[in-house]
Scaffold this motif. Structure first.
Motif: not given
Length: 386
Positions: A216, A235, A250-251, A267-268, A311
């Motif tokens: 991504n 990420g 995601h990050e 995410a995260d 998340i």
């Protein structure tokens, strides 16, 4: 001739990754062990000598002449030739362990073996989950040469920045890479068919991005990393293996880890890969039912199939996560998250099996893959027995 992949004594040591597959179906490098040996030997008639509950999905051997093989090692050219040259009743032994034999699977018995030859060379043998990421750079090098020999790479678009030697980069047909940086000075990079490296990504080899997967926007990928087919990764990652069909879109950071299929990271999600005191990391061993020193300063996590994080999940160094676990409660989960955990903390209730099927069906349908009755039976066995 039938190629029979044997789990030997390794199946239990590779848990939780092998709860849902034989040892031969784990991925390391670019290929699974099974795919690698089929490519080497040109043999596509494959069967498995594995746990009984897996045999409905993974074909049991037929009673006929076979090449019996323990698959979880990287061979040398001379060992490959020794395997090809085996005659009926002959076997190869490495460090007192039988690794290959020509035998008849009818009335299978090692008493059929009349001649055993020791392999004198040092081999890269994968015996524990941590070996998969530790030796992944060797597997990527081997598979890169195996898959690209005699083939031509697609050209790298001029929008990208490149460091290294172009012979160490191979791009399959249908791959899309624009406005990213590619560095092969530290290792080879293989970009599979119909993959996408979105804009702003930074790739530092060795790396394998397998068919139909993508990095991504702005992903930072350090080697040695393997992303199996049909994955999305974003990420920052460093020296990880994802078997396939999983998303870390995601990050968040994951390093020195092995992740199965049908997993998803919220995410995260972040996974520590080094202890604050710089000491060796321990992983849970399902055989000994104890935490075992890996001898490694860098070791992140091992995650079984169908597991998920919410998340902002934070995972401690040396976390082992079972099959179909859901981690969503606040705080750090323990270093061993049980199979089918609903929450991720010790003694949390189990995720209901009917709901496990329901979620798996939805997740797999997104990749146009069906959850079969064989898959359900495997999950039920794990639910009931482990």
């Amino acid at each position: 001739m039938q190629l029979v992949f044997s789990d030997a004594q390794y199946w239990e040591d590779f848990l939780p990754l092998t709860f849902t597959r034989p040892v031969a179906e784990m991925r390391c490098g670019i290929l699974t062990f099974s795919e690698r040996w089929q490519k080497i030997l040109g043999n596509t008639e494959v069967s498995y000598f594995t746990e009984m509950y897996l045999q409905d999905k993974f074909k049991a051997p037929e009673e006929k002449e076979s090449l019996f093989l323990v698959p979880n090692f990287i061979p040398t050219e001379s060992v490959i030739q020794q395997i090809r040259d085996l005659k009926q009743g002959e076997a190869l032994v490495y460090e007192d362990e039988l690794v290959a034999a020509k035998i008849n699977m009818k009335g299978f018995s090692l008493h059929q073996i009349e001649k055993m030859t020791d392999i004198k060379e040092d081999l890269i043998f994968f015996k524990k989950p941590k070996d998969l990421f530790t030796y992944n750079h060797h597997a990527i090098d081997f598979d890169f040469d195996l898959l690209t020999k005699g083939k031509s790479s697609q050209e790298l678009s001029a929008t990208n920045g490149f460091l290294g030697d172009k012979k160490d980069l191979f791009i399959e047909e249908g791959a899309y890479i624009e406005f990213s940086t590619i560095n092969t000075k530290t290792g080879k990079i293989y970009i599979g068919k119909n993959t996408e490296v979105m804009e702003g990504c930074h790739l530092r080899g060795p790396i394998a991005l397998c068919d139909n997967s993508k990095f991504n926007l702005g992903a930072k990928i350090y080697g040695a990393t393997t992303i199996g087919p049909h994955c999305k990764v974003g990420g920052e990652v460093n020296n990880i293996i994802i078997f396939g069909y999983s998303s870390k879109g995601h990050e968040g950071f994951v390093g020195n880890s092995v992740i199965g299929e049908w997993c998803n990271f919220g995410a995260d999600t972040n996974s520590s890969n080094m202890k604050n005191n710089y000491g060796n990391v321990k992983f849970w061993n399902y055989r000994t039912k104890a935490f075992e020193d890996t001898g490694l300063q860098f070791a992140g996590m091992i995650m079984g199939d169908h597991s998920k994080t919410a998340i902002n999940t934070q995972l401690n160094t040396g976390t082992v996560i079972g099959v179909a676990s859901n981690i969503f409660k606040p705080g750090f989960p323990p270093n061993l998250v049980e199979n089918f955990s609903w929450g991720g903390l010790k003694d949390d209730e189990k995720f209901r099996l009917d709901k496990v099927y329901e979620v798996a069906e939805r997740a797999m349908a997104r990749r146009k893959v069906a959850l079969t009755e064989q898959d359900k039976a495997i999950l039920k066995h794990i639910f009931d027995e482990y």
